[in-house]
Scaffold this motif. Structure first.
Motif, mmCIF file in Angstrom:
data_model
loop_
_atom_site.group_PDB
_atom_site.id
_atom_site.type_symbol
_atom_site.label_atom_id
_atom_site.label_comp_id
_atom_site.label_asym_id
_atom_site.label_seq_id
_atom_site.Cartn_x
_atom_site.Cartn_y
_atom_site.Cartn_z
ATOM 1 N N GLU A 1 0.846 -1.208 0.129
ATOM 2 C CA GLU A 1 0.075 0.122 -0.040
ATOM 3 C C GLU A 1 0.689 1.303 0.057
ATOM 4 O OE1 GLU A 1 -3.483 1.592 2.707
ATOM 5 O OE2 GLU A 1 -3.545 -0.662 2.420
ATOM 6 N N ASP B 1 -12.135 -7.958 -4.252
ATOM 7 C CA ASP B 1 -12.643 -6.720 -3.973
ATOM 8 C C ASP B 1 -11.795 -5.747 -4.108
ATOM 9 O OD1 ASP B 1 -14.994 -7.743 -2.679
ATOM 10 O OD2 ASP B 1 -14.122 -8.202 -0.695
ATOM 11 N N GLY B 2 -12.169 -4.418 -4.202
ATOM 12 C CA GLY B 2 -11.205 -3.184 -4.373
ATOM 13 C C GLY B 2 -11.845 -2.259 -5.507
ATOM 14 N N THR B 3 -11.293 -1.138 -5.540
ATOM 15 C CA THR B 3 -11.716 -0.077 -6.350
ATOM 16 C C THR B 3 -11.252 -0.213 -7.659
ATOM 17 O OG1 THR B 3 -11.569 1.500 -4.428
ATOM 18 C CG2 THR B 3 -12.029 2.359 -6.560
ATOM 19 N N PRO B 4 -12.064 -0.216 -8.683
ATOM 20 C CA PRO B 4 -11.660 -0.595 -10.034
ATOM 21 C C PRO B 4 -10.877 0.674 -10.662
ATOM 22 C CG PRO B 4 -13.855 -0.278 -10.167
ATOM 23 C CD PRO B 4 -13.382 -0.137 -8.723
ATOM 24 N N GLY C 1 -10.154 3.280 -13.713
ATOM 25 C CA GLY C 1 -11.070 3.954 -14.489
ATOM 26 C C GLY C 1 -10.894 3.739 -15.894
ATOM 27 N N ALA D 1 -5.449 3.896 -13.016
ATOM 28 C CA ALA D 1 -5.530 3.641 -11.613
ATOM 29 C C ALA D 1 -5.036 4.857 -10.899
ATOM 30 C CB ALA D 1 -5.283 2.454 -11.251
ATOM 31 N N THR E 1 -5.507 4.585 -4.717
ATOM 32 C CA THR E 1 -6.027 3.494 -4.202
ATOM 33 C C THR E 1 -6.725 2.432 -5.142
ATOM 34 O OG1 THR E 1 -8.142 4.534 -3.402
ATOM 35 C CG2 THR E 1 -6.116 4.665 -1.834
ATOM 36 N N GLU E 2 -6.727 2.791 -6.195
ATOM 37 C CA GLU E 2 -7.534 2.118 -7.304
ATOM 38 C C GLU E 2 -6.568 1.050 -8.197
ATOM 39 O OE1 GLU E 2 -10.233 5.713 -8.886
ATOM 40 O OE2 GLU E 2 -8.543 5.221 -10.038
ATOM 41 N N TRP F 1 -6.853 -7.423 -12.258
ATOM 42 C CA TRP F 1 -8.012 -7.057 -12.872
ATOM 43 C C TRP F 1 -7.899 -7.261 -14.537
ATOM 44 C CZ3 TRP F 1 -11.691 -4.194 -10.457
ATOM 45 C CH2 TRP F 1 -11.395 -3.987 -9.091
#
Length: 129
Positions: A10, A52-55, A57, A77, A80-81, A86
């Motif tokens: 992170e 899980d997670g933020t995709p 764009g 991304a 935090t994306e 993916w």
């Protein structure tokens, strides 16, 4: 489809960008004929994951038409994306066979030959200034 995995910790994650560039016009293997003005088109762009997670764009939300020599940013991304794995794909099980198209203008007379081009894919993670 294209698969991207961001497994950085992170505190090292500051986003990433996926882009593509078509290097030249479609041409025969021995380069004796080009399909000048022909364009490769991607439709039904989707981002999917089993985690899980933020995709990241999708940067061009409508149909994407490649122009030889022009770089197109596909996914981006931010901080935090895009963590994890993916899949960036063109269509799903029902629409995949209609999600990549080659448009050839009526003014072009193709030979009875196999044509090809080269796509250059770039995944970059460049820190902000």
């Amino acid at each position: 489809y294209i698969q991207v995995s961001d497994r950085r910790s992170e505190n090292q994650r500051d986003g990433w960008t996926l882009s593509v560039r078509q290097l030249e016009n479609f041409q025969t293997k021995n380069n004796d004929h080009e399909l000048i003005g022909a364009s490769l088109r991607f439709l039904n762009q989707q981002v999917a994951t089993a985690q899980d997670g933020t995709p990241p764009g999708v940067q061009e939300t409508s149909d994407l038409t490649l122009i030889p020599g022009e770089k197109h940013i596909l996914l981006q991304a931010k901080e935090t994306e895009g963590a994890g794995t993916w899949i960036y794909r063109f269509g799903d099980a029902q629409s995949a066979n209609q999600s990549v198209a080659l448009d050839v203008p009526k003014t072009v007379s193709p030979n009875a030959a196999q044509y090809q081009t080269t796509l250059s894919w770039e995944l970059s993670a460049v820190p902000d200034n």
